[in-house]
Design an enzyme around this catalytic site. Structure first.
Site, PDB file in Angstrom:
ATOM      1  N   LYS A   1       0.999  -1.363   0.133  1.00 16.75           N
ATOM      2  CA  LYS A   1      -0.045  -0.030   0.292  1.00 16.75           C
ATOM      3  C   LYS A   1       1.067   1.652   0.128  1.00 16.75           C
ATOM      4  CE  LYS A   1      -3.179  -2.922   3.034  1.00 16.75           C
ATOM      5  NZ  LYS A   1      -3.870  -2.306   3.671  1.00 16.75           N
TER       6      LYS A   1
ATOM      7  N   CYS B   1      -0.414   0.815   6.334  1.00 17.43           N
ATOM      8  CA  CYS B   1      -0.874  -0.152   7.287  1.00 17.43           C
ATOM      9  C   CYS B   1      -1.872  -1.035   7.146  1.00 17.43           C
ATOM     10  CB  CYS B   1      -1.407   0.766   8.770  1.00 17.43           C
ATOM     11  SG  CYS B   1      -0.708   2.545   8.203  1.00 17.43           S
ATOM     12  N   ASP B   2      -1.344  -2.403   7.724  1.00 16.77           N
ATOM     13  CA  ASP B   2      -2.706  -3.339   7.789  1.00 16.77           C
ATOM     14  C   ASP B   2      -2.490  -3.994   9.075  1.00 16.77           C
ATOM     15  OD1 ASP B   2      -4.318  -4.884   5.568  1.00 16.77           O
ATOM     16  OD2 ASP B   2      -2.659  -6.644   6.354  1.00 16.77           O
ATOM     17  N   GLN B   3      -3.997  -4.804   9.031  1.00 14.51           N
ATOM     18  CA  GLN B   3      -3.622  -5.312  10.133  1.00 14.51           C
ATOM     19  C   GLN B   3      -4.215  -7.234  10.117  1.00 14.51           C
ATOM     20  OE1 GLN B   3      -7.001  -5.275  13.125  1.00 14.51           O
ATOM     21  NE2 GLN B   3      -4.841  -5.007  14.792  1.00 14.51           N
TER      22      GLN B   3
END
Length: 199
Positions: A59, A75-77
């Site tokens: 991203k 960001c990622d989770q």
């Protein structure tokens, strides 16, 4: 010289965290197919932490290529229970199934944040939180989903600890910002090092 900051996310929660911290930034959505990026990672045995980091990086790089000179925050989770990875539920029935599956167990939230500029990664970080959920009966799960509505569809795990979702838990080990999907303290430290914010 002021560095332009861009958050590669349209998440109102992540935006609110940065705004509340006094950070000036703009937002832009990354044009990537997350499931297409994930599939070969899982096949090659990548960990949930690796997947979160690689998605955050994809991203950040995508948006940084469209915003020359800007420092982009990606960001990622991921949510993992043992070897199983969960995604945001696509409907209320999927939310109900997720909650039934993680009820009474400890799952892991893996929150990744990456900085990129001009298509190159500057920094990456992953924080982990361990979330122990109470034993939830089907009736309670149904009432919870009825109360929170579409909020259950906006987060992996079908909960948000900053709202009624906190009632689902008996124990949490981890940083609040990791749990809500943006490891803010390490990010702020790196933004200071990169001279993107005053420090």
């Amino acid at each position: 010289m002021t560095v332009k900051l861009v958050l590669a996310s349209k998440s109102p929660f992540r935006s609110a965290l940065l705004k509340n911290a006094g950070i000036e930034f703009s937002t832009a959505s990354a044009d990537i197919d997350e499931r297409a990026v994930e599939a070969p990672l899982y096949e090659s045995g990548a960990t949930p932490e690796d997947v979160a980091q690689i998605l955050a990086e994809a991203k950040a790089i995508d948006v940084s290529e469209k915003n020359p000179g800007a420092v982009v925050i990606g960001c990622d989770q991921t949510l993992s229970l043992g070897d199983e990875i969960f995604h945001k539920p696509h409907d209320m029935e999927a939310a109900r199934r997720q909650l039934q599956k993680i009820s009474g167990k400890t799952h892991q939230l893996n929150s990744a944040v990456v900085l990129a500029r001009d298509g190159k990664t500057l920094w990456r970080h992953v924080s982990i939180a361990h979330m122990t959920m109470r034993d939830l009966d089907a009736g309670f799960i149904g009432r919870y989903i009825g109360r929170v509505g579409d909020i259950a569809l906006s987060s992996v795990g079908a909960y948000q600890v900053e709202g009624p979702g906190i009632q689902l838990f008996e124990k949490i080990d981890g940083d609040y910002f990791t749990i809500v999907g943006l490891p803010l303290l390490p990010l702020l430290a790196e933004l200071r090092r990169e001279k993107c914010i005053d420090g």
